[in-house]
Design an enzyme around this catalytic site. Structure first.
Site, PDB file in Angstrom:
ATOM      1  N   TYR A 131      52.229  38.571  34.495  1.00 56.63           N
ATOM      2  CA  TYR A 131      53.271  37.688  34.521  1.00 56.63           C
ATOM      3  C   TYR A 131      52.393  36.270  34.434  1.00 56.63           C
ATOM      4  CZ  TYR A 131      51.978  37.172  39.376  1.00 56.63           C
ATOM      5  OH  TYR A 131      51.361  36.842  40.661  1.00 56.63           O
ATOM      6  N   CYS A 132      53.096  35.332  34.130  1.00 58.28           N
ATOM      7  CA  CYS A 132      52.665  33.856  34.227  1.00 58.28           C
ATOM      8  C   CYS A 132      53.511  32.970  34.955  1.00 58.28           C
ATOM      9  CB  CYS A 132      52.187  33.376  32.807  1.00 58.28           C
ATOM     10  SG  CYS A 132      53.843  33.220  31.853  1.00 58.28           S
ATOM     11  N   ARG A 133      53.638  31.745  35.008  1.00 58.59           N
ATOM     12  CA  ARG A 133      54.579  30.740  35.468  1.00 58.59           C
ATOM     13  C   ARG A 133      55.873  31.029  34.763  1.00 58.59           C
ATOM     14  NH1 ARG A 133      56.896  26.050  34.843  1.00 58.59           N
ATOM     15  NH2 ARG A 133      56.102  25.491  32.920  1.00 58.59           N
TER      16      ARG A 133
END
Length: 124
Positions: free
Chosen positions: A91-93
């Site tokens: 995941y990222c932002r």
């Protein structure tokens, strides 16, 4: 008769073209909604990767996530110790960087990559 042969050839060419496009896509990536992602990682025995910057990671992250910054020069090298046959949860932002990371990881030989839809912003 001529038209039917041309039409058949056109269909075959388009069919072949579409199959080649699929090979270039990230066939090994699955985008999961936040509830599905949470359920899958709930046992804690998964390869969970946060691909945000260290600053973003330090501002808050999913428990047990390993921070490997997608923008770092040694991003690929940091995956040498990971099992390519086991699923990766990333995941990222907001979901943009993790999709790019998933593509790169797929090209590196990882079989299954689960990406959090909407990223960490959508997780809470």
């Amino acid at each position: 008769m001529k038209n039917s042969i041309l039409l058949t050839l056109l269909i075959l060419i388009l069919s072949f073209s579409c199959k080649n496009q699929n090979k270039n896509s990230t066939e090994h990536m699955v985008i999961l909604t936040a509830p599905s992602f949470k359920e899958d990682i709930s046992n804690g025995n998964v390869q969970l990767i946060d691909v945000r910057t260290p600053e973003e990671y330090n501002d808050g992250h999913i428990q047990n996530a390993v921070n490997i910054d997608f923008l770092s020069d040694d991003f690929s090298d940091k995956f040498d110790s990971f099992d390519k046959d086991e699923p990766l949860y990333i995941y990222c932002r907001s979901g943009n960087r993790s999709q790019k990371a998933a593509k790169k990881l797929s090209e590196m030989g990882f079989d299954i990559i689960y990406d959090l839809k909407g990223g960490y912003l959508n997780y809470e």
